[in-house]
Design a protein around this motif. Structure first.
Motif, mmCIF file in Angstrom:
data_model
loop_
_atom_site.group_PDB
_atom_site.id
_atom_site.type_symbol
_atom_site.label_atom_id
_atom_site.label_comp_id
_atom_site.label_asym_id
_atom_site.label_seq_id
_atom_site.Cartn_x
_atom_site.Cartn_y
_atom_site.Cartn_z
ATOM 1 N N MET A 1 24.589 35.929 38.751
ATOM 2 C CA MET A 1 25.451 34.831 39.101
ATOM 3 C C MET A 1 26.819 34.977 38.435
ATOM 4 O O MET A 1 27.816 34.590 39.011
ATOM 5 N N GLN A 2 26.835 35.547 37.259
ATOM 6 C CA GLN A 2 28.095 35.749 36.547
ATOM 7 C C GLN A 2 28.989 36.736 37.311
ATOM 8 O O GLN A 2 30.204 36.547 37.365
ATOM 9 N N ALA A 3 28.385 37.755 37.922
ATOM 10 C CA ALA A 3 29.179 38.728 38.679
ATOM 11 C C ALA A 3 29.871 38.052 39.860
ATOM 12 O O ALA A 3 31.040 38.327 40.152
ATOM 13 N N LEU A 4 29.167 37.174 40.550
ATOM 14 C CA LEU A 4 29.761 36.461 41.682
ATOM 15 C C LEU A 4 30.887 35.544 41.208
ATOM 16 O O LEU A 4 31.942 35.454 41.855
ATOM 17 N N LYS A 5 30.672 34.890 40.083
ATOM 18 C CA LYS A 5 31.711 34.017 39.519
ATOM 19 C C LYS A 5 32.950 34.830 39.168
ATOM 20 O O LYS A 5 34.076 34.434 39.497
ATOM 21 N N ASP A 6 32.752 35.996 38.532
ATOM 22 C CA ASP A 6 33.883 36.864 38.197
ATOM 23 C C ASP A 6 34.576 37.359 39.466
ATOM 24 O O ASP A 6 35.801 37.447 39.523
ATOM 25 N N PHE A 7 33.805 37.692 40.490
ATOM 26 C CA PHE A 7 34.351 38.210 41.739
ATOM 27 C C PHE A 7 35.251 37.186 42.416
ATOM 28 O O PHE A 7 36.271 37.535 42.999
ATOM 29 N N LEU A 8 34.894 35.916 42.324
ATOM 30 C CA LEU A 8 35.642 34.876 43.030
ATOM 31 C C LEU A 8 36.692 34.165 42.184
ATOM 32 O O LEU A 8 37.480 33.383 42.719
ATOM 33 N N THR A 9 36.712 34.413 40.880
ATOM 34 C CA THR A 9 37.639 33.658 40.037
ATOM 35 C C THR A 9 38.637 34.513 39.253
ATOM 36 O O THR A 9 39.641 33.985 38.780
ATOM 37 N N THR A 10 38.398 35.794 39.116
ATOM 38 C CA THR A 10 39.326 36.616 38.337
ATOM 39 C C THR A 10 40.327 37.292 39.256
ATOM 40 O O THR A 10 40.098 37.449 40.453
ATOM 41 N N ASP A 11 41.428 37.720 38.681
ATOM 42 C CA ASP A 11 42.450 38.383 39.489
ATOM 43 C C ASP A 11 41.947 39.704 40.062
ATOM 44 O O ASP A 11 42.207 40.022 41.216
ATOM 45 N N TYR A 12 41.216 40.484 39.280
ATOM 46 C CA TYR A 12 40.700 41.752 39.795
ATOM 47 C C TYR A 12 39.591 41.530 40.823
ATOM 48 O O TYR A 12 39.444 42.312 41.756
ATOM 49 N N GLY A 13 38.848 40.463 40.684
ATOM 50 C CA GLY A 13 37.827 40.142 41.686
ATOM 51 C C GLY A 13 38.445 39.712 43.005
ATOM 52 O O GLY A 13 38.016 40.140 44.084
ATOM 53 N N LEU A 14 39.468 38.862 42.928
ATOM 54 C CA LEU A 14 40.138 38.420 44.150
ATOM 55 C C LEU A 14 40.871 39.570 44.831
ATOM 56 O O LEU A 14 40.915 39.650 46.057
ATOM 57 N N MET A 15 41.425 40.499 44.049
ATOM 58 C CA MET A 15 42.080 41.666 44.649
ATOM 59 C C MET A 15 41.048 42.558 45.321
ATOM 60 O O MET A 15 41.307 43.112 46.400
ATOM 61 N N SER A 16 39.881 42.684 44.736
ATOM 62 C CA SER A 16 38.808 43.446 45.371
ATOM 63 C C SER A 16 38.379 42.780 46.675
ATOM 64 O O SER A 16 38.147 43.445 47.688
ATOM 65 N N LEU A 17 38.283 41.463 46.651
ATOM 66 C CA LEU A 17 37.924 40.717 47.858
ATOM 67 C C LEU A 17 38.981 40.915 48.941
ATOM 68 O O LEU A 17 38.649 41.148 50.109
ATOM 69 N N ALA A 18 40.237 40.867 48.566
ATOM 70 C CA ALA A 18 41.318 41.089 49.530
ATOM 71 C C ALA A 18 41.257 42.506 50.088
ATOM 72 O O ALA A 18 41.446 42.716 51.289
ATOM 73 N N GLY A 19 40.986 43.469 49.246
ATOM 74 C CA GLY A 19 40.867 44.858 49.695
ATOM 75 C C GLY A 19 39.712 45.040 50.665
ATOM 76 O O GLY A 19 39.847 45.714 51.691
ATOM 77 N N LEU A 20 38.588 44.433 50.357
ATOM 78 C CA LEU A 20 37.432 44.511 51.254
ATOM 79 C C LEU A 20 37.711 43.834 52.591
ATOM 80 O O LEU A 20 37.371 44.353 53.656
ATOM 81 N N ALA A 21 38.341 42.662 52.536
ATOM 82 C CA ALA A 21 38.671 41.946 53.770
ATOM 83 C C ALA A 21 39.621 42.777 54.628
ATOM 84 O O ALA A 21 39.451 42.876 55.845
ATOM 85 N N PHE A 22 40.611 43.394 54.013
ATOM 86 C CA PHE A 22 41.553 44.234 54.742
ATOM 87 C C PHE A 22 40.837 45.424 55.378
ATOM 88 O O PHE A 22 41.094 45.759 56.543
#
Length: 55
Positions: A1-22
């Motif tokens: 659960m901590q990994a998901l929280k980090d993925f959605l709340t940290t700058d590097y997590g959000l950049m990874s999410l943006a990269g995946l979405a792109f």
């Protein structure tokens, strides 16, 4: 659960999410582009074959 929280709340997590979405958006675009052009080329080839058969 901590990994998901980090993925959605940290700058590097959000950049990874943006990269995946792109990447997934580009995958969809390229797949549609290729499918459309394959269909067009197949139809053109079939028209050409029908024209040769009539001649």
């Amino acid at each position: 659960m901590q990994a998901l929280k980090d993925f959605l709340t940290t700058d590097y997590g959000l950049m990874s999410l943006a990269g995946l979405a792109f990447m997934f958006a580009m995958l969809g675009y390229i797949a549609r582009f290729v499918a459309r052009h394959v269909k067009e080329d197949t139809e053109a080839h079939e028209r050409e074959l029908r024209a040769k058969a009539k001649a």
